[in-house]
Write a protein that holds these residues in place. Structure first.
Motif, PDB file in Angstrom:
ATOM      1  N   LEU A   1       5.812   9.056   5.468  1.00 56.43           N
ATOM      2  CA  LEU A   1       5.337  10.077   6.411  1.00 56.43           C
ATOM      3  C   LEU A   1       5.067   9.479   7.780  1.00 56.43           C
ATOM      4  N   LYS A   2       4.539   8.264   7.813  1.00 57.66           N
ATOM      5  CA  LYS A   2       4.239   7.653   9.108  1.00 57.66           C
ATOM      6  C   LYS A   2       5.527   7.454   9.905  1.00 57.66           C
ATOM      7  N   THR A   3       6.612   7.169   9.210  1.00 53.65           N
ATOM      8  CA  THR A   3       7.886   6.987   9.909  1.00 53.65           C
ATOM      9  C   THR A   3       8.443   8.309  10.430  1.00 53.65           C
ATOM     10  N   TYR A   4       8.349   9.369   9.624  1.00 54.94           N
ATOM     11  CA  TYR A   4       9.037  10.613   9.992  1.00 54.94           C
ATOM     12  C   TYR A   4       8.119  11.722  10.482  1.00 54.94           C
ATOM     13  N   PHE A   5       6.808  11.552  10.304  1.00 52.99           N
ATOM     14  CA  PHE A   5       5.823  12.529  10.794  1.00 52.99           C
ATOM     15  C   PHE A   5       4.700  11.755  11.486  1.00 52.99           C
ATOM     16  N   GLY A   6       5.112  10.782  12.306  1.00 52.94           N
ATOM     17  CA  GLY A   6       4.176   9.782  12.822  1.00 52.94           C
ATOM     18  C   GLY A   6       3.057  10.340  13.671  1.00 52.94           C
ATOM     19  N   THR A   7       3.279  11.482  14.348  1.00 51.64           N
ATOM     20  CA  THR A   7       2.221  12.000  15.215  1.00 51.64           C
ATOM     21  C   THR A   7       1.311  12.985  14.485  1.00 51.64           C
ATOM     22  N   SER A   8       1.611  13.267  13.223  1.00 52.58           N
ATOM     23  CA  SER A   8       0.759  14.187  12.455  1.00 52.58           C
ATOM     24  C   SER A   8      -0.567  13.522  12.123  1.00 52.58           C
ATOM     25  N   GLN A   9      -1.545  14.357  11.794  1.00 55.59           N
ATOM     26  CA  GLN A   9      -2.798  13.829  11.250  1.00 55.59           C
ATOM     27  C   GLN A   9      -2.882  14.191   9.778  1.00 55.59           C
ATOM     28  N   VAL A  10      -3.672  13.418   9.053  1.00 55.42           N
ATOM     29  CA  VAL A  10      -3.843  13.655   7.619  1.00 55.42           C
ATOM     30  C   VAL A  10      -5.209  14.284   7.395  1.00 55.42           C
ATOM     31  N   TRP A  11      -5.244  15.342   6.586  1.00 54.38           N
ATOM     32  CA  TRP A  11      -6.497  16.043   6.292  1.00 54.38           C
ATOM     33  C   TRP A  11      -6.779  15.941   4.802  1.00 54.38           C
ATOM     34  N   ILE A  12      -7.957  15.406   4.496  1.00 52.20           N
ATOM     35  CA  ILE A  12      -8.373  15.297   3.097  1.00 52.20           C
ATOM     36  C   ILE A  12      -9.605  16.177   2.877  1.00 52.20           C
ATOM     37  N   SER A  13      -9.933  16.436   1.620  1.00 51.20           N
ATOM     38  CA  SER A  13     -11.095  17.288   1.338  1.00 51.20           C
ATOM     39  C   SER A  13     -12.390  16.531   1.629  1.00 51.20           C
ATOM     40  N   ASP A  14     -13.429  17.276   1.945  1.00 52.85           N
ATOM     41  CA  ASP A  14     -14.762  16.718   2.133  1.00 52.85           C
ATOM     42  C   ASP A  14     -15.613  17.129   0.947  1.00 52.85           C
ATOM     43  N   PRO A  15     -15.895  16.220  -0.007  1.00 50.27           N
ATOM     44  CA  PRO A  15     -15.495  14.819  -0.063  1.00 50.27           C
ATOM     45  C   PRO A  15     -14.163  14.648  -0.798  1.00 50.27           C
ATOM     46  N   SER A  16     -13.669  13.409  -0.848  1.00 47.71           N
ATOM     47  CA  SER A  16     -12.453  13.123  -1.606  1.00 47.71           C
ATOM     48  C   SER A  16     -12.585  11.739  -2.241  1.00 47.71           C
ATOM     49  N   TRP A  17     -11.570  11.343  -2.974  1.00 43.31           N
ATOM     50  CA  TRP A  17     -11.519   9.966  -3.497  1.00 43.31           C
ATOM     51  C   TRP A  17     -11.497   9.038  -2.282  1.00 43.31           C
ATOM     52  N   ASP A  18     -12.389   8.047  -2.252  1.00 40.78           N
ATOM     53  CA  ASP A  18     -12.524   7.206  -1.053  1.00 40.78           C
ATOM     54  C   ASP A  18     -11.207   6.567  -0.631  1.00 40.78           C
ATOM     55  N   ASN A  19     -10.399   6.206  -1.612  1.00 41.80           N
ATOM     56  CA  ASN A  19      -9.174   5.483  -1.292  1.00 41.80           C
ATOM     57  C   ASN A  19      -8.114   6.363  -0.600  1.00 41.80           C
ATOM     58  N   HIS A  20      -8.270   7.684  -0.658  1.00 38.77           N
ATOM     59  CA  HIS A  20      -7.323   8.533   0.073  1.00 38.77           C
ATOM     60  C   HIS A  20      -7.351   8.182   1.558  1.00 38.77           C
ATOM     61  N   ARG A  21      -8.562   8.156   2.100  1.00 37.34           N
ATOM     62  CA  ARG A  21      -8.684   7.829   3.523  1.00 37.34           C
ATOM     63  C   ARG A  21      -8.121   6.435   3.792  1.00 37.34           C
ATOM     64  N   ALA A  22      -8.499   5.483   2.946  1.00 45.14           N
ATOM     65  CA  ALA A  22      -8.097   4.092   3.179  1.00 45.14           C
ATOM     66  C   ALA A  22      -6.573   3.949   3.136  1.00 45.14           C
ATOM     67  N   ILE A  23      -5.938   4.616   2.196  1.00 51.16           N
ATOM     68  CA  ILE A  23      -4.484   4.477   2.056  1.00 51.16           C
ATOM     69  C   ILE A  23      -3.772   5.048   3.282  1.00 51.16           C
ATOM     70  N   PHE A  24      -4.148   6.248   3.695  1.00 43.74           N
ATOM     71  CA  PHE A  24      -3.446   6.858   4.834  1.00 43.74           C
ATOM     72  C   PHE A  24      -3.793   6.137   6.141  1.00 43.74           C
ATOM     73  N   GLU A  25      -5.036   5.704   6.286  1.00 42.67           N
ATOM     74  CA  GLU A  25      -5.366   4.904   7.471  1.00 42.67           C
ATOM     75  C   GLU A  25      -4.589   3.595   7.448  1.00 42.67           C
ATOM     76  N   GLY A  26      -4.398   3.057   6.268  1.00 44.32           N
ATOM     77  CA  GLY A  26      -3.636   1.819   6.134  1.00 44.32           C
ATOM     78  C   GLY A  26      -2.204   1.966   6.603  1.00 44.32           C
ATOM     79  N   SER A  27      -1.657   3.180   6.484  1.00 43.19           N
ATOM     80  CA  SER A  27      -0.304   3.428   6.995  1.00 43.19           C
ATOM     81  C   SER A  27      -0.317   3.739   8.489  1.00 43.19           C
ATOM     82  N   GLY A  28      -1.507   3.843   9.072  1.00 46.24           N
ATOM     83  CA  GLY A  28      -1.595   4.069  10.520  1.00 46.24           C
ATOM     84  C   GLY A  28      -1.961   5.487  10.911  1.00 46.24           C
ATOM     85  N   PHE A  29      -2.335   6.314   9.955  1.00 49.94           N
ATOM     86  CA  PHE A  29      -2.691   7.696  10.282  1.00 49.94           C
ATOM     87  C   PHE A  29      -4.154   7.828  10.683  1.00 49.94           C
TER      88      PHE A  29
END
Ligand code: KET
Length: 397
Positions: free
Chosen positions: A114-142
């Motif tokens: 997604l970072k390659t083909y939807f690079g300017t998008s933002q990722v939205w997760i539920s409040d709250p969510s599994w902590d690693n969701h944020r970490a994984i997508f931030e790790g890809s640069g989102f």
């Protein structure tokens, strides 16, 4: 050379699990990490899995590299299980599925793509969510943001607010959703709510990314995939990360898959190609053993049936524990409402315990919950349920 490297503060779930292992107390109870334990408090080896492994042991054969996308028999079995045996999308070949190291690997490969083909998008997760969701997508640069989800006041979903927030996102925003058994709250959308949400996702041209780590732990294998089937039927293009860690009790074998539902077969082939490229750059190709076990179970009717029965028994045991915990707390603290435990689905319950109460549970009683107040109800058993009810009643009194 490494003076500038800061200490790792630890992971709220995995580090807690390590602390639990170090705890010398005999009566300690692990309700932290999302792992299913049986009534004897053991991590089960499912009979269907054991039988498949015995078959493989007789005929294990050589272990070449798998292709970047993983084993064909495994990928086909995943598609059937996740999308259903009568899926039009599977039949027409418009789903790109690849074997990944667990559900986490699927999320990461998907987020890199997604970072390659939807690079300017933002990722939205539920409040709250599994902590690693944020970490994984931030790790890809989102950039990762949260939409309203859990309502602490009612123990339900703030559905109108959720729908409003998602309905206001720019096109091509990525919306992470829990397909079933929401982690950490145990609170899922109803079918009617899914239908409303699917319409909004479609109309707003959003990119849904469903995480299904607990298929079979909510209401059943088919029932738990409802949202996925509904999105496929509505013609959405979307991502699904699924995991066999929990429903095969194969945590350390790292069995998962990523599926991307596309418009047609040609598109699916292009997407699969770019996913393979993301895999090559990350870990080259997935491991063989766990996928052989899972494929053997899913593709052998007798083993599959036995696995489904075992999974159903696990689900029923969790259900029974939910009921017993609720009854245990209501009898100890008359007049208080603990119906949340029987309303919630899957391995987790959000207890509403404050961090200090969670800390007291751990320090005074040896009962481990995640700091957010999340309890893994699959760690309850006939052996510890009274102890846990006593401990919780103590910190709640
Ligand atoms: N998604 C969700 C929602 C999830 O809860 C987990 C694991 C995963 C993906 C990862 O699955 P795997 O196949 O192991 O990569 N959750 C439990 C364990 C963990 O945090 O790693 C947990 O929440 O306790």
């Amino acid at each position: 050379m490494f003076q500038h490297v800061p200490a790792f503060p630890g992971d709220p779930i995995l580090s807690l699990n390590e602390d639990f292992q170090q705890d010398p107390r005999a009566g300690k109870v692990n309700l932290g990490i999302g792992i299913y334990f049986d009534d004897a408090g053991r991590l089960p080896v499912m009979a269907a899995v054991r039988e498949a492994e015995e078959g493989l042991a007789r005929d294990i054969g050589p272990r070449p590299y798998l292709p970047m996308e993983g084993a064909a028999a495994y990928r086909a079995a995943v598609q059937q299980l996740v999308f259903g045996s009568r899926s039009e999308a599977v039949r027409t070949g418009r789903i790109a599925t690849l074997q990944t190291p667990g559900g986490s690997g699927a999320l990461r490969v998907g987020s890199d793509f997604l970072k390659t083909y939807f690079g300017t998008s933002q990722v939205w997760i539920s409040d709250p969510s599994w902590d690693n969701h944020r970490a994984i997508f931030e790790g890809s640069g989102f950039k990762v943001k949260a939409y309203p989800y859990y309502d602490a006041a009612t123990g339900g979903v703030r559905f109108d607010e959720m729908l409003g927030a998602i309905g206001a996102l720019p096109a091509r925003s990525i919306v992470l959703l829990h397909a079933c058994c929401h982690n950490p709250t145990g609170v899922d959308l109803t079918r009617a709510q899914w239908a409303e949400l699917v319409a909004v996702l479609q109309e707003r041209q959003l990119v849904p990314f469903l995480d299904m780590a607990y298929q079979g732990f909510g209401d059943g294998l088919e029932e738990d995939a409802f949202a996925i089937r509904a999105m496929a039927a509505a013609g959405l293009r979307f991502f699904v990360a699924n995991s066999f860690s929990k429903n095969f009790s194969l945590y350390g074998e790292r069995c998962g898959a990523l599926s991307v539902v596309c418009a047609d077969e040609a598109e699916a082939q292009r997407v699969l190609g770019q996913l393979k490229s993301a895999v090559r750059r990350n870990y080259s190709n997935p491991p063989t053993y766990g996928a052989r076990v899972v494929a053997a179970v899913l593709n052998t009717p007798a083993l599959r049936e036995r696995w489904q029965e075992e999974l159903q028994a696990m689900r029923a045991r969790i259900h029974a524990m939910r009921g017993q915990l609720r009854a245990g707390l209501e009898s100890r603290l008359p007049g208080r409402d603990f119906s949340c435990f029987t309303r919630q689905r899957g391995m987790f319950s959000y207890t509403g315990l404050a961090p200090q109460q969670v800390q007291r549970l751990r320090e005074s009683h040896g009962v481990y919950l995640v700091g957010s107040g999340r309890m893994c109800v699959a760690g309850l058993s006939v052996r510890n349920i009274e102890v846990v009810a006593d401990a919780m009643a103590d910190v709640l009194a």
